[in-house]
Design a protein around this motif. Structure first.
Motif, PDB file in Angstrom:
ATOM      1  N   ARG A 281       0.915  -1.086  -0.403  1.00 25.83           N
ATOM      2  CA  ARG A 281       0.210   0.265  -0.090  1.00 25.83           C
ATOM      3  C   ARG A 281       0.751   0.957  -0.178  1.00 25.83           C
ATOM      4  O   ARG A 281       0.628   2.273  -0.502  1.00 25.83           O
ATOM      5  CB  ARG A 281      -0.883  -0.124   0.874  1.00 25.83           C
ATOM      6  N   GLN A 282       2.038   1.003   0.529  1.00 24.38           N
ATOM      7  CA  GLN A 282       2.780   2.395   1.073  1.00 24.38           C
ATOM      8  C   GLN A 282       4.279   1.542   1.276  1.00 24.38           C
ATOM      9  O   GLN A 282       5.179   1.875   1.776  1.00 24.38           O
ATOM     10  CB  GLN A 282       2.642   3.252   2.061  1.00 24.38           C
ATOM     11  N   PRO A 283       4.809   2.102  -0.748  1.00 21.60           N
ATOM     12  CA  PRO A 283       6.655   1.535  -0.290  1.00 21.60           C
ATOM     13  C   PRO A 283       6.967   2.046  -0.210  1.00 21.60           C
ATOM     14  O   PRO A 283       8.025   1.471   0.176  1.00 21.60           O
ATOM     15  CB  PRO A 283       6.325   1.518  -2.061  1.00 21.60           C
ATOM     16  N   GLU A 284       6.819   4.047   0.202  1.00 21.52           N
ATOM     17  CA  GLU A 284       7.973   4.858   0.755  1.00 21.52           C
ATOM     18  C   GLU A 284       7.967   4.207   1.954  1.00 21.52           C
ATOM     19  O   GLU A 284       8.827   4.406   2.684  1.00 21.52           O
ATOM     20  CB  GLU A 284       7.864   6.457   0.367  1.00 21.52           C
ATOM     21  N   ALA A 285       6.833   3.955   2.224  1.00 23.01           N
ATOM     22  CA  ALA A 285       7.596   3.054   4.287  1.00 23.01           C
ATOM     23  C   ALA A 285       7.686   1.837   4.658  1.00 23.01           C
ATOM     24  O   ALA A 285       7.748   1.704   5.891  1.00 23.01           O
ATOM     25  CB  ALA A 285       5.520   3.160   4.845  1.00 23.01           C
TER      26      ALA A 285
END
Length: 68
Positions: A34-38
Motif C-alpha cells: 500500500r505504501q512502498p515508501e514506508a
C-alpha cells in the motif's frame, strides 16, 4: 510419561508463535504494497515483532526441557 506430555505441550504451544509470525509478515507485505515508501519503518517493526514471537517459542522449548 511426563516428558512426553512436556514435548506435546511444546508442540501445541508452537502453534501460537507460528500464527503470530505469519500475521506479522502478512501485515508487513500488505503495508509495503500500500505504501512502498514506508518500507524502512515497517521492516524494523516487523523484525522486532518476529523476534518477540520467536522468543516465546524458544522460551516454550526451554520450559519443555526443564520440566521433563
Amino acid at each position: 510419561m511426563e516428558g512426553n506430555i512436556a514435548i506435546l505441550g511444546y508442540g501445541l504451544s508452537a502453534i501460537g508463535p507460528g500464527i503470530g509470525i505469519g500475521l506479522i509478515f502478512a501485515a508487513f507485505i500488505n503495508g509495503t504494497a500500500r505504501q512502498p515508501e514506508a518500507r524502512g519503518v515497517l521492516q524494523g517493526i516487523a523484525i522486532l515483532g518476529f523476534a518477540l514471537a520467536e522468543a516465546l517459542a524458544i522460551f516454550g522449548l526451554v520450559l519443555a526441557f526443564v520440566f521433563q
